[in-house]
Design a protein around this motif. Structure first.
Motif, PDB file in Angstrom:
ATOM      1  N   VAL A 107      53.039  56.749  23.531  1.00  0.00           N
ATOM      2  CA  VAL A 107      52.534  57.205  22.238  1.00  0.00           C
ATOM      3  C   VAL A 107      51.096  56.703  22.081  1.00  0.00           C
ATOM      4  O   VAL A 107      50.816  55.527  22.299  1.00  0.00           O
ATOM      5  N   SER A 108      50.195  57.598  21.722  1.00  0.00           N
ATOM      6  CA  SER A 108      48.806  57.201  21.504  1.00  0.00           C
ATOM      7  C   SER A 108      48.507  57.183  20.001  1.00  0.00           C
ATOM      8  O   SER A 108      49.083  57.951  19.234  1.00  0.00           O
ATOM      9  N   GLU A 161      50.604  61.948  19.844  1.00  0.00           N
ATOM     10  CA  GLU A 161      49.503  61.176  19.284  1.00  0.00           C
ATOM     11  C   GLU A 161      49.744  61.062  17.789  1.00  0.00           C
ATOM     12  O   GLU A 161      50.091  62.033  17.120  1.00  0.00           O
ATOM     13  N   LEU A 162      49.599  59.864  17.257  1.00  0.00           N
ATOM     14  CA  LEU A 162      49.801  59.623  15.838  1.00  0.00           C
ATOM     15  C   LEU A 162      48.470  59.194  15.230  1.00  0.00           C
ATOM     16  O   LEU A 162      47.878  58.193  15.630  1.00  0.00           O
ATOM     17  N   ARG A 163      47.998  59.984  14.269  1.00  0.00           N
ATOM     18  CA  ARG A 163      46.727  59.696  13.592  1.00  0.00           C
ATOM     19  C   ARG A 163      47.038  58.998  12.275  1.00  0.00           C
ATOM     20  O   ARG A 163      47.713  59.566  11.419  1.00  0.00           O
ATOM     21  N   SER A 205      57.069  64.431  12.296  1.00  0.00           N
ATOM     22  CA  SER A 205      57.949  63.731  11.368  1.00  0.00           C
ATOM     23  C   SER A 205      58.858  62.728  12.068  1.00  0.00           C
ATOM     24  O   SER A 205      59.108  61.644  11.542  1.00  0.00           O
ATOM     25  N   GLN A 206      59.378  63.051  13.261  1.00  0.00           N
ATOM     26  CA  GLN A 206      60.303  62.138  13.928  1.00  0.00           C
ATOM     27  C   GLN A 206      59.608  60.864  14.386  1.00  0.00           C
ATOM     28  O   GLN A 206      60.090  59.763  14.136  1.00  0.00           O
ATOM     29  N   ILE A 207      58.471  61.006  15.053  1.00  0.00           N
ATOM     30  CA  ILE A 207      57.751  59.825  15.495  1.00  0.00           C
ATOM     31  C   ILE A 207      57.175  59.085  14.290  1.00  0.00           C
ATOM     32  O   ILE A 207      57.096  57.857  14.273  1.00  0.00           O
TER      33      ILE A 207
END
Length: 300
Positions: A119-120, A92-94, A282-284
Motif C-alpha cells: 500500500v502506498s 494508493e491512499l491519499r 472504502s475497504q482499504i
C-alpha cells in the motif's frame, strides 16, 4: 479427487449430457467420461446412470453433486476475495491531515506499511476546510479533520468522529505559566499567541473575544516549527485542541506544557475521519481508519 472432476459432474448434472458438458467445458467427451469414471471408482459409488433421456444422477449422486457444487462455489468465492484483497493491498491512499495530529498519522502509516507493504501513501498537511474541498474534488481519499457537530451531513461525505476535544493553552516549559495547571481568560490576555490557521481555532477566538475582549496575536501559521520556535523563545503561547498535542514530540518529552482555561464554556469539537460516501478505496480506507483509532486510543 480433483477440482476438475467436481466441475465435470456439476456440468453433466446441469446439462444431462456428456457431450454438452464437454462442449461447455472445452474438453473432449472421453475426458469427461473417464474423469467421472475415475471419481466413481474412488468413491465406490455410481454418480450417474445413462438413460434414453440422457444422463441422470443416482440417488447417491445427487448428494455428491450438491456437495461438489458447495465446494466449487466456496473455492470461487475464496478466489474472488483473494483477488479483491490483492487489488486493495496494492492501492494508493491519499490522506490529508490537520497539522496537530500529523505525528499520530505518520506513526500509524509506518505501522500499517509493516503489515501491508504494497500500500502506498501520499500525505498532505492541510487545515480542515482545505481538506474538505480536496475530498470534494477527489484529490484526497481520507481527511483527518476537526469538526463542530456533523457538518459533513448532507454533503456527500461521511464523517467518523474518534475524539471529542477541548481547547487548551500550550506553553514551553520555561514559561512562567508552565507551573500552572489552569489559566483564567484575563491572564491569557496578557500573552501573545502563535496560532494554527484552523477554522476551529478562529471560531474559539471569536467567541472568546465576544465575551472577554481581544487576544494579542503574534502570528497565525500552519508550520509547527514556526509555532514551536515562538514558544521555545518565550515569544508566545499557543491555543489548540488537546488532541493536537497528544503525539507531539515536544509534549511527549515534556518541553510543551498544556493548561486548561478556567470558566470558559466551549463548544465541543470532534477529531475524526472524513471521506466521500462513494469512495472507491472504502475497504482499504476502513482498514486504515481502524488502525489509526487503535493507535490513537491506546496513546490516550
Amino acid at each position: 479427487m480433483k477440482l476438475d472432476q467436481l466441475q465435470y459432474i456439476i456440468e453433466v448434472a446441469k446439462t444431462k449430457s456428456l457431450t454438452m458438458a464437454a462442449n461447455n467445458l472445452n474438453v473432449t467427451q472421453s475426458a469427461v467420461s473417464q474423469s467421472i469414471a475415475s471419481l466413481e471408482s474412488e468413491l465406490g459409488l455410481p454418480i450417474f446412470i445413462r438413460s434414453r433421456s440422457g444422463v441422470e444422477p443416482t440417488k447417491e449422486g445427487v448428494s455428491i453433486i450438491q456437495t461438489a457444487l458447495e465446494v466449487v462455489t466456496k473455492l470461487q468465492e475464496m478466489k474472488e476475495r483473494v483477488l479483491r484483497l490483492s487489488q486493495i493491498m496494492q492501492a494508493e491512499l491519499r490522506v490529508a491531515s490537520i497539522p496537530g495530529v500529523m505525528s499520530s498519522l505518520v506513526k500509524t502509516v509506518s505501522n500499517f506499511k509493516n503489515e501491508y507493504p504494497d500500500v502506498s501513501f501520499r500525505i498532505t498537511e492541510e487545515n480542515s476546510d482545505n481538506t474538505l474541498n480536496a475530498i470534494r474534488q477527489n484529490k484526497v481519499d481520507l481527511g483527518l479533520v476537526g469538526m463542530r457537530g456533523d457538518t459533513a451531513k448532507g454533503t456527500g461525505m461521511l464523517f467518523e468522529p474518534i475524539w471529542e476535544g477541548r481547547i487548551v493553552i500550550g506553553v514551553w516549559n520555561n514559561s512562567p505559566l508552565a507551573a500552572k495547571k489552569k489559566i483564567t481568560p484575563f491572564e491569557l490576555q496578557k500573552y501573545s499567541l502563535a496560532l494554527y490557521d484552523e477554522s476551529y481555532v478562529h471560531d474559539f477566538l471569536h467567541e472568546f473575544e465576544a465575551n472577554y475582549g481581544p487576544l494579542p496575536i503574534l502570528f497565525t501559521s500552519n508550520n509547527p516549527n514556526a509555532i514551536a520556535t515562538a514558544l521555545k523563545e518565550s515569544l508566545a503561547a499557543t491555543i489548540g485542541y488537546d488532541f493536537s498535542f497528544f503525539d507531539s514530540p515536544y509534549a511527549l518529552n515534556g518541553s510543551l506544557v498544556m493548561l486548561e482555561i478556567e470558566d470558559v464554556e466551549q463548544v465541543p469539537i470532534h477529531l475524526g475521519w472524513v471521506r466521500s460516501d462513494t469512495s472507491k478505496s472504502s475497504q482499504i480506507s476502513n482498514l486504515f481508519i481502524q488502525r489509526f483509532k487503535q493507535h490513537f486510543q491506546v496513546k490516550r
